[in-house]
Scaffold this motif. Structure first.
Motif, PDB file in Angstrom:
ATOM      1  N   CYS A 179       3.556 -11.331 -11.069  1.00 29.97           N
ATOM      2  CA  CYS A 179       3.066  -9.996 -10.730  1.00 29.97           C
ATOM      3  C   CYS A 179       1.991 -10.150  -9.660  1.00 29.97           C
ATOM      4  O   CYS A 179       1.282 -11.163  -9.606  1.00 29.97           O
ATOM      5  CB  CYS A 179       2.463  -9.287 -11.945  1.00 29.97           C
ATOM      6  N   TYR A 180       1.882  -9.126  -8.818  1.00 28.57           N
ATOM      7  CA  TYR A 180       0.821  -9.158  -7.805  1.00 28.57           C
ATOM      8  C   TYR A 180       0.458  -7.736  -7.425  1.00 28.57           C
ATOM      9  O   TYR A 180       1.320  -6.868  -7.245  1.00 28.57           O
ATOM     10  CB  TYR A 180       1.270  -9.911  -6.547  1.00 28.57           C
ATOM     11  N   GLY A 181      -0.853  -7.505  -7.270  1.00 32.01           N
ATOM     12  CA  GLY A 181      -1.323  -6.217  -6.794  1.00 32.01           C
ATOM     13  C   GLY A 181      -2.467  -6.402  -5.828  1.00 32.01           C
ATOM     14  O   GLY A 181      -3.381  -7.197  -6.076  1.00 32.01           O
ATOM     15  N   TYR A 182      -2.404  -5.715  -4.685  1.00 32.05           N
ATOM     16  CA  TYR A 182      -3.522  -5.757  -3.742  1.00 32.05           C
ATOM     17  C   TYR A 182      -4.741  -5.056  -4.325  1.00 32.05           C
ATOM     18  O   TYR A 182      -5.877  -5.346  -3.972  1.00 32.05           O
ATOM     19  CB  TYR A 182      -3.113  -5.111  -2.417  1.00 32.05           C
ATOM     20  N   GLN A 183      -4.464  -4.124  -5.249  1.00 32.83           N
ATOM     21  CA  GLN A 183      -5.506  -3.465  -6.030  1.00 32.83           C
ATOM     22  C   GLN A 183      -5.075  -3.519  -7.498  1.00 32.83           C
ATOM     23  O   GLN A 183      -3.870  -3.443  -7.791  1.00 32.83           O
ATOM     24  CB  GLN A 183      -5.686  -2.006  -5.590  1.00 32.83           C
ATOM     25  N   PRO A 184      -6.011  -3.666  -8.424  1.00 30.00           N
ATOM     26  CA  PRO A 184      -5.633  -3.831  -9.833  1.00 30.00           C
ATOM     27  C   PRO A 184      -4.723  -2.729 -10.353  1.00 30.00           C
ATOM     28  O   PRO A 184      -3.831  -2.980 -11.163  1.00 30.00           O
ATOM     29  CB  PRO A 184      -6.985  -3.833 -10.557  1.00 30.00           C
ATOM     30  N   LYS A 191      10.881  -1.410  -5.512  1.00 29.25           N
ATOM     31  CA  LYS A 191       9.584  -1.123  -6.143  1.00 29.25           C
ATOM     32  C   LYS A 191       9.027  -2.354  -6.868  1.00 29.25           C
ATOM     33  O   LYS A 191       8.540  -2.266  -7.999  1.00 29.25           O
ATOM     34  CB  LYS A 191       9.709   0.061  -7.109  1.00 29.25           C
ATOM     35  N   GLY A 192       9.116  -3.506  -6.195  1.00 27.62           N
ATOM     36  CA  GLY A 192       8.514  -4.716  -6.732  1.00 27.62           C
ATOM     37  C   GLY A 192       9.292  -5.401  -7.830  1.00 27.62           C
ATOM     38  O   GLY A 192       8.783  -6.325  -8.469  1.00 27.62           O
ATOM     39  N   GLU A 193      10.533  -4.970  -8.080  1.00 28.83           N
ATOM     40  CA  GLU A 193      11.356  -5.573  -9.118  1.00 28.83           C
ATOM     41  C   GLU A 193      12.691  -6.007  -8.522  1.00 28.83           C
ATOM     42  O   GLU A 193      13.173  -5.422  -7.545  1.00 28.83           O
ATOM     43  CB  GLU A 193      11.603  -4.581 -10.259  1.00 28.83           C
ATOM     44  N   GLN A 230       0.390  -2.325  -8.672  1.00 31.93           N
ATOM     45  CA  GLN A 230       1.197  -3.540  -8.703  1.00 31.93           C
ATOM     46  C   GLN A 230       2.306  -3.465  -7.653  1.00 31.93           C
ATOM     47  O   GLN A 230       3.107  -2.531  -7.648  1.00 31.93           O
ATOM     48  CB  GLN A 230       1.816  -3.736 -10.091  1.00 31.93           C
ATOM     49  N   VAL A 231       2.336  -4.447  -6.765  1.00 39.88           N
ATOM     50  CA  VAL A 231       3.370  -4.510  -5.727  1.00 39.88           C
ATOM     51  C   VAL A 231       4.569  -5.319  -6.219  1.00 39.88           C
ATOM     52  O   VAL A 231       5.714  -4.992  -5.914  1.00 39.88           O
ATOM     53  CB  VAL A 231       2.802  -5.127  -4.431  1.00 39.88           C
ATOM     54  N   LEU A 232       4.309  -6.374  -6.977  1.00 40.98           N
ATOM     55  CA  LEU A 232       5.365  -7.161  -7.615  1.00 40.98           C
ATOM     56  C   LEU A 232       5.225  -7.025  -9.121  1.00 40.98           C
ATOM     57  O   LEU A 232       4.125  -7.105  -9.668  1.00 40.98           O
ATOM     58  CB  LEU A 232       5.261  -8.636  -7.227  1.00 40.98           C
TER      59      LEU A 232
END
Length: 269
Positions: A9-14, A211-213, A17-19
């Motif tokens: 998982c990854y998010g530029y902001q908490p 959508k990151g999935e 979530q982008v991934l």
């Protein structure tokens, strides 16, 4: 080489979530295309593969080593990343300097650098441009200068971010030969692309992101035959494939020759 993404998982902001819980494995000399609409998370995913970005959850392993155990500079000799815009990558005074910079900084000896310059210049079509300033190159040449600078380091895997963007027909043909050569050498090639014709012609595996999935992960024939599911990622199959599907042909085709053969097969039944 083996690259494993485990519940990444990854998010530029908490709160964004982008991934989301990505589980993928890339192995050997696979050629893999990552597709999806703008904002789907393709580039974010690709930037994890050599440590430009690090997972906020989960883990990414390269040959069993966690990506966080090494620096991005260390991983760059194993996994090369070619940026979409070569202006974000090129900064030296000549093509020769661009080609030499990476290998020299990972400790490659000068004789080996010289041999690789000869080989990579031929592969990228820049034999006569080695002493030219990158800013004086055509868009296609500049793109291949960026590709060549990464290939010069002889990485086990190369990640291409939109490699056909700005390319002409000759450039696309050269890119096809370059990917084929890297695969022949046992290298893994991964690409982010919106060019489905290029994807179908050059890659053994297609991963569709929405959508990151991960939405789909299979061969080009399988992925591009699942039109209803693929539509969820706002991606359409290559034009010739859509024509064949519209004509009701059972085969998933990617070329005119395959289209004609599919028609013959239908008539013979």
């Amino acid at each position: 080489m083996r690259i494993e993404l485990r519940d990444v998982c990854y998010g530029y902001q908490p709160e964004r979530q982008v991934l989301r819980h990505i589980n993928l494995c890339f192995d050997g000399n696979q050629s893999v295309a990552i597709i999806g609409q703008n904002g789907a998370g393709k580039t974010t995913l690709a930037k994890h593969l050599n440590g430009i970005l690090r997972p906020t959850q989960g883990s990414l392993l390269i040959d069993g080593t966690d990506i966080c155990d090494w620096t991005t500079a260390q991983w760059s000799s194993r996994v090369g990343y070619v940026f979409q815009n070569p202006d974000d990558q090129l900064f030296l005074g000549s093509v020769r300097e661009e080609f030499s910079f990476g290998p020299r900084n990972i400790g490659m000896d000068e004789a080996a650098i010289g041999r690789r310059i000869t080989k990579v210049a031929a592969l990228t079509g820049l034999q006569d441009k080695l002493d030219a300033h990158p800013s004086d190159l055509s868009p296609t040449e500049k793109k291949f200068c960026g590709i060549g600078a990464v290939v010069m380091m002889n990485p086990d895997a190369v990640v291409f971010d939109e490699p056909t963007c700005g390319q002409d027909h000759a450039g696309n043909a050269r890119l096809h030969r370059l990917i084929a050569e890297l695969k022949h050498e046992g290298k893994m090639c991964l690409a982010i692309s919106h060019d489905m014709k290029f994807v179908a012609a050059n890659f053994d595996r297609v991963v569709a992101i929405r959508k990151g999935e991960v939405l789909l992960d299979s061969t080009p024939e399988d992925v591009f035959s699942q039109t209803d599911t693929l539509r969820e990622s706002f991606v359409a199959p290559p034009p010739i494939t859509r024509v064949a599907q519209g004509a009701g042909l059972a085969d998933t085709v990617f070329s005119v020759d395959q289209f004609i053969e599919a028609i013959r097969n239908t008539r013979s039944k």
